[in-house]
Design a protein around this motif. Structure first.
Motif, short mmCIF file in Angstrom:
data_model
loop_
_atom_site.label_atom_id
_atom_site.label_comp_id
_atom_site.label_asym_id
_atom_site.label_seq_id
_atom_site.Cartn_x
_atom_site.Cartn_y
_atom_site.Cartn_z
N PHE A 19 1.31 3.65 -6.52
CA PHE A 19 1.83 3.06 -5.44
C PHE A 19 1.32 3.09 -4.40
N TYR A 20 0.53 4.42 -4.30
CA TYR A 20 -0.15 4.76 -2.95
C TYR A 20 -1.58 3.92 -2.92
N GLU A 21 -2.09 3.69 -4.09
CA GLU A 21 -3.31 3.07 -4.38
C GLU A 21 -3.07 1.45 -3.99
N ARG A 22 -2.04 0.77 -4.46
CA ARG A 22 -1.49 -0.43 -4.23
C ARG A 22 -1.47 -0.71 -2.71
N GLU A 23 -0.89 0.40 -2.14
CA GLU A 23 -0.36 0.17 -0.58
C GLU A 23 -1.55 0.33 0.02
N GLY A 24 -2.77 0.92 -0.48
CA GLY A 24 -3.98 1.12 0.19
C GLY A 24 -3.93 2.32 1.00
N ARG A 46 -6.60 13.74 -0.03
CA ARG A 46 -6.00 12.54 0.97
C ARG A 46 -4.67 12.41 0.24
N LEU A 47 -4.30 12.56 -0.89
CA LEU A 47 -3.15 12.59 -1.31
C LEU A 47 -2.28 13.50 -0.96
N THR A 48 -2.85 14.89 -0.80
CA THR A 48 -2.02 16.16 -0.29
C THR A 48 -1.61 15.79 0.92
N LEU A 49 -2.58 15.16 1.91
CA LEU A 49 -2.02 15.02 3.11
C LEU A 49 -0.74 13.83 3.22
N ILE A 50 -1.04 12.78 2.43
CA ILE A 50 -0.18 11.85 2.29
C ILE A 50 1.19 12.38 2.00
N ARG A 51 1.17 13.23 0.85
CA ARG A 51 2.46 13.73 0.49
C ARG A 51 3.11 14.81 1.38
N ILE A 63 1.46 6.93 8.42
CA ILE A 63 0.71 7.63 7.57
C ILE A 63 -0.49 6.65 7.57
N ARG A 64 -0.62 5.45 7.52
CA ARG A 64 -1.70 4.50 7.54
C ARG A 64 -2.42 4.72 9.01
N ALA A 65 -1.60 4.99 9.88
CA ALA A 65 -2.20 5.22 11.40
C ALA A 65 -2.96 6.49 11.41
N LEU A 66 -2.46 7.45 10.93
CA LEU A 66 -2.92 8.89 10.74
C LEU A 66 -4.32 8.82 9.91
N LEU A 67 -4.27 8.05 8.93
CA LEU A 67 -5.40 7.82 8.13
C LEU A 67 -6.68 7.29 8.69
N ARG A 68 -6.38 6.37 9.34
CA ARG A 68 -7.36 5.35 10.39
C ARG A 68 -8.02 6.49 10.99
N VAL A 69 -7.12 7.28 11.83
CA VAL A 69 -7.91 8.24 12.71
C VAL A 69 -8.64 9.27 12.01
#
Length: 153
Positions: A19-24, A46-51, A63-69
């Motif tokens: 799911f996280y892969e499909r969501e980018g 990255r998955l640890t951060l997302i979780r 989460i997307r916004a945090l990952l962009r930073v």
């Protein structure tokens, strides 16, 4: 590592990883010669951060916004602070809503002392009546009624 190994290492179900892969949220994964996805330490981190963000109730957009930073190390971290401040305010609002809901439920619970027939149950009778507040049809509460629109699943 294969997807099952990543799942075990991060305690994340395989379907959630997909799911996280499909969501980018997770970057594209290289395929090995036998066509298995091959995950590395970057994916695990990255998955640890997302979780972790999900356990803090953050939405996928947050989460997307945090990952962009995170993906742009030169970017100013003020965006992270602003995002977290906004999330804290959302949580404060949700807490107020849940407290109001709790009071409503406690007042409702006082409508019945139990031990009687269901036909005279004060709780059921009260629930069958229209809300006392004009125009009120639902409690705006996260996860219930109108509040479900802002999910953090």
């Amino acid at each position: 590592m294969k997807i099952g190994e990543l799942a075990a290492a991060t305690q994340t179900p395989v379907e959630t990883i997909r799911f996280y892969e499909r969501e980018g949220l997770l970057p594209r994964v290289a395929r090995s010669a036998n066509n298995y996805r091959s995950y590395g330490p970057v994916h695990q981190q990255r998955l640890t951060l997302i979780r972790h963000c999900r356990t803090l109730g953050m939405s996928l957009d947050e989460i997307r916004a945090l990952l962009r930073v995170q993906d742009d190390p030169q970017m100013d971290c003020d965006a992270v602070n602003a995002l977290l401040d906004e999330h804290i305010e959302h949580i404060a609002t949700r807490i107020r809503e849940w407290r109001a809901l709790k009071k409503q439920l406690e007042a409702l619970r006082e409508q019945c002392s139990g031990g009687g027939p269901a036909s005279s149950c004060g709780i059921l009778n009260e629930l069958a009546r229209a809300p006392a507040v004009p125009g009120a049809s639902e409690v705006a509460c996260p996860g219930l009624g109108r509040g479900a629109a802002r999910q953090h699943a």
